[in-house]
Design a protein around this motif. Structure first.
Motif, short mmCIF file in Angstrom:
data_model
loop_
_atom_site.label_atom_id
_atom_site.label_comp_id
_atom_site.label_asym_id
_atom_site.label_seq_id
_atom_site.Cartn_x
_atom_site.Cartn_y
_atom_site.Cartn_z
N VAL A 69 0.71 -1.30 0.05
CA VAL A 69 0.01 -0.06 -0.05
C VAL A 69 1.06 1.15 0.27
CG1 VAL A 69 -1.75 1.38 1.22
CG2 VAL A 69 -1.81 -1.25 1.37
N SER A 70 0.58 2.17 -0.85
CA SER A 70 1.30 3.62 -1.01
C SER A 70 0.40 4.54 -1.30
CB SER A 70 2.47 3.44 -2.02
OG SER A 70 3.01 4.48 -1.99
N SER A 71 0.29 5.58 -0.16
CA SER A 71 -0.57 6.70 -0.45
C SER A 71 0.27 7.95 -0.86
CB SER A 71 -1.15 7.02 1.13
OG SER A 71 -1.69 5.89 1.56
N ASN B 144 1.16 7.64 -10.88
CA ASN B 144 0.50 6.59 -10.33
C ASN B 144 0.07 5.62 -11.53
OD1 ASN B 144 0.19 6.38 -7.25
ND2 ASN B 144 0.04 8.52 -7.63
N LYS C 135 3.13 3.81 -7.60
CA LYS C 135 3.76 5.30 -7.59
C LYS C 135 5.19 5.10 -7.98
CE LYS C 135 4.06 6.80 -3.46
NZ LYS C 135 3.86 7.25 -1.93
N ASP D 199 3.68 8.59 6.33
CA ASP D 199 2.37 7.83 5.97
C ASP D 199 2.17 7.70 4.58
OD1 ASP D 199 1.57 7.72 8.46
OD2 ASP D 199 0.27 9.60 8.56
N GLY D 200 3.25 8.40 3.77
CA GLY D 200 3.06 8.36 2.38
C GLY D 200 4.03 7.03 1.92
#
Length: 454
Positions: free
Chosen positions: A86-88, A103, A109, A246-247
């Motif tokens: 998961v990558s925000s 993306n 990403k 978080d990213g």
């Protein structure tokens, strides 16, 4: 905005489609690409040419029993976990000139040369694209014991062997810094060295050192830096450490661990690791009990996060966005502990071209590289170089590694805490000259690293 996809992107996309629909004809394949990547400018003739050059025209899912096929063999397919990563996105991320974030379905990403760059222009080889300090500068666990006694800089962990006039001392504890700049940069010292959580932090360090578990310490340090940065946040700063962390790409360590070949061979390995993870979690929770305690799932994701993102044990924000290729388009060098990294173009770069680095030893063959990438990041590499070598073509490319790109592997502390495993591998280690400066990227579960000469 329209985009001219690179050959690499097309190949990766086609392979992803053919895993589920191997018999898809060229017309339907082209229509599928246009549907899922509407911004791509890709003619059916160019698609045919790319498929021919990579021997993908007749690829079938039934042809997975040997390593000469473009699709991944069944024995490796069960170990893929990249789709669970998961990558925000990070809002308002500061980017260098002519660089943008993208993306995509096939690559996730990453970074690329801006599509706004005129097609008549390019970024010349050797251009310094950007430099950046570490988002979180983490001391190596081998030096952790020196910091509380003032024998190593509390911030950059540089050993202090003399009473230089530049050395700054803490008025409350025995901690010291190699310069006033390091003292100013060290926002964590007051919280972990003589704050209310000193004994709990010492327990974290002791647990990491005793179990030779770098990833545990890197996660604990990163989480502490993010937590106290939230409390001490400078209103003028654009991004907090928390936003940056978080990213980052995240994958649970228990999912990642299953890609280790040893996991299936050793019936007790999973149970032993689970015990170690739980013990570490208890130690971590004692420190964060009065702050913001992570859930067990967040903790496992954090361990996986530092394993796939750390460079030389520390975390870099932009550098962590770089995807892998065995023919990287950029060169990443550490210029100093506090100075950070410098990213340079390895060749001429044009609009929409992806910026890629390498995660593995480029001097190894395709089988070795794919195995390490599968274990470390959960994907099967189908970059142009791997495809050429897979079909027996000699490696000949303008991006062929030069003498300054030589790499070698050197096992270090086990990320799973297994001292026995480390000793067994010790006989095959190669001694690296101390005079050679290297950069290191954690790549597998036992914190094996790739070291690249600077």
């Amino acid at each position: 905005m329209e985009k001219n996809p690179t050959e690499y992107e097309v190949v990766q996309f086609v392979l992803d489609i053919k895993k589920s629909e191997p018999e898809l004809g060229i017309a339907k394949l082209h229509a599928r690409i246009k549907s899922e990547e509407p911004t791509w400018v890709l003619s059916i003739n160019r698609l045919k040419a790319i498929l021919r050059s990579h021997s993908l025209k007749h690829t079938s899912s039934t042809a997975t029993s040997n390593d000469d096929d473009a699709t991944i063999a069944e024995e490796f397919r069960d170990r893929l976990y990249v789709s669970q990563t998961v990558s925000s996105p990070i809002a308002d991320l500061s980017l260098p000139p002519a660089i943008e974030v993208f993306n995509s379905q096939s690559r996730g990403k990453g970074l690329q040369v801006s599509s706004k760059l005129p097609k008549t222009e390019s970024i010349p080889e050797g251009t310094v694209l950007w430099t950046e300090p570490a988002l979180v500068l983490i001391p190596p666990i081998s030096l952790v014991g020196l910091i509380p006694t003032g024998k190593a800089c509390s911030y950059c962990s540089r050993p202090l062997v003399s009473m230089s006039s530049l050395i700054a001392s803490c008025s409350t504890c025995s901690g010291r810094w190699c310069s006033s700049r390091c003292r100013k940069m060290d926002k964590l010292h007051k919280h972990i060295r003589h704050g209310k959580y000193t004994s709990e932090w010492s327990a974290i360090e002791q647990f990491a050192v005793e179990n030779e578990w770098s990833a545990f310490y890197q996660y604990a340090y990163t989480l502490a830096a993010a937590t106290f940065d939230d409390q001490d946040e400078d209103p003028s700063s654009k991004h907090t450490i928390r936003e940056g962390v978080d990213g980052l790409a995240k994958i649970r360590q228990d999912i990642r661990q299953k890609a280790d070949p040893q996991y299936e061979k050793d019936l007790f390995l999973g149970e032993q690791l689970e015990i170690l993870w739980q013990e570490g979690y208890k130690v971590l929770c004692k420190f964060f009990s009065h702050l913001s305690t992570p859930s067990y799932e967040e903790y496992l994701s954090g361990i996986g996060m530092v394993n796939i993102n750390n460079l030389d044990g520390s975390i870099y924000l932009l550098q962590s966005h770089l995807n892998h290729s065995c023919e990287p388009s950029v060169d990443v060098k550490i210029v100093g502990r506090t100075a950070g990294v410098k990213i340079t173009a390895k060749r001429q770069l044009r609009a929409d071209e992806e910026l890629t680095t390498t995660y593995v030893d480029l001097k190894k063959d395709v089988t070795f590289r794919r195995q390490k990438l599968l274990e470390g990041w959960g994907f099967w590499c189908t970059c142009p170089r791997c495809m050429r070598e897979q079909h027996g073509k000699l490696y000949a490319s303008p991006t062929e590694p030069s003498s300054k790109d030589n790499v070698c592997t050197k096992p270090t502390a086990d990320a799973d805490g297994s001292k026995k495993k480390k000793k067994a591998k010790g006989k095959s280690k190669k001694k690296i000259s101390e005079s050679v400066r290297v950069r290191k990227k954690s790549v597998t579960f036992d914190d094996n690293v790739v070291q690249i000469e600077i």
